[in-house]
Scaffold this motif. Structure first.
Motif, PDB file in Angstrom:
ATOM      1  N   UNK A 157      -4.511   0.252  -4.247  1.00 50.42           N
ATOM      2  CA  UNK A 157      -5.837   0.092  -4.152  1.00 50.42           C
ATOM      3  C   UNK A 157      -5.706  -1.192  -5.144  1.00 50.42           C
ATOM      4  N   UNK A 158      -5.152  -1.353  -5.453  1.00 45.88           N
ATOM      5  CA  UNK A 158      -5.891  -2.466  -6.581  1.00 45.88           C
ATOM      6  C   UNK A 158      -5.147  -3.992  -6.225  1.00 45.88           C
ATOM      7  N   UNK A 199      -7.037  -8.552  -2.603  1.00 43.55           N
ATOM      8  CA  UNK A 199      -7.541  -9.163  -1.438  1.00 43.55           C
ATOM      9  C   UNK A 199      -8.351  -9.397  -0.652  1.00 43.55           C
ATOM     10  N   UNK A 200      -9.692  -8.318  -0.453  1.00 39.20           N
ATOM     11  CA  UNK A 200     -10.763  -8.504  -0.114  1.00 39.20           C
ATOM     12  C   UNK A 200     -12.231  -9.048  -1.431  1.00 39.20           C
ATOM     13  N   UNK A 201     -11.681  -9.244  -2.901  1.00 43.91           N
ATOM     14  CA  UNK A 201     -12.506  -9.849  -3.637  1.00 43.91           C
ATOM     15  C   UNK A 201     -12.240 -11.190  -3.548  1.00 43.91           C
ATOM     16  N   UNK A 202     -11.010 -11.938  -3.143  1.00 46.21           N
ATOM     17  CA  UNK A 202     -10.187 -12.689  -2.795  1.00 46.21           C
ATOM     18  C   UNK A 202     -11.091 -13.606  -1.504  1.00 46.21           C
ATOM     19  N   UNK A 203     -10.782 -12.504  -0.537  1.00 45.70           N
ATOM     20  CA  UNK A 203     -11.719 -13.168   0.872  1.00 45.70           C
ATOM     21  C   UNK A 203     -12.976 -13.427   0.684  1.00 45.70           C
ATOM     22  N   UNK A 204     -13.973 -12.937  -0.484  1.00 41.89           N
ATOM     23  CA  UNK A 204     -15.532 -12.700  -0.840  1.00 41.89           C
ATOM     24  C   UNK A 204     -15.267 -13.869  -0.991  1.00 41.89           C
TER      25      UNK A 204
END
Length: 88
Positions: A65-66, A71-76
């Motif tokens: 999950x981390x 990866x989602x945070x980096x994409x945002x």
């Protein structure tokens, strides 16, 4: 369910083979029939291990999950930076 039962039976057979191998290792007098039985047990052990590998999943489904959230945070962040740069 049947896969778990089959795996349990194969592991039990491996335990039995290991027991007979220990008896063979501790035997003081070597008998040709015992040596042949030992060789057959080794063949069967390799067959059992191949069956276990075939029935066991090759790689467990594990998602970190981390890693996913990073990866989602980096994409945002990249999306926000791109949008901020284009609207400036």
């Amino acid at each position: 369910m049947w896969r778990q039962q089959t795996l349990a039976r194969l592991h039990e057979e491996l335990t039995t083979i290991a027991l007979f191998d220990r008896v063979h290792d501790y035997a003081t007098d070597s008998d040709p029939a015992d040596n042949r039985a030992y060789a057959f047990r080794q063949i069967r052990r390799s067959q059992i291990m191949a069956e276990i590998r075939k029935l066991s999943p090759s790689k467990p489904e594990y998602r970190n999950p981390a890693l996913i959230s990073s990866a989602a945070l980096l994409l945002c962040v990249v999306g926000y930076a791109t949008l901020h740069y284009l609207l400036k």
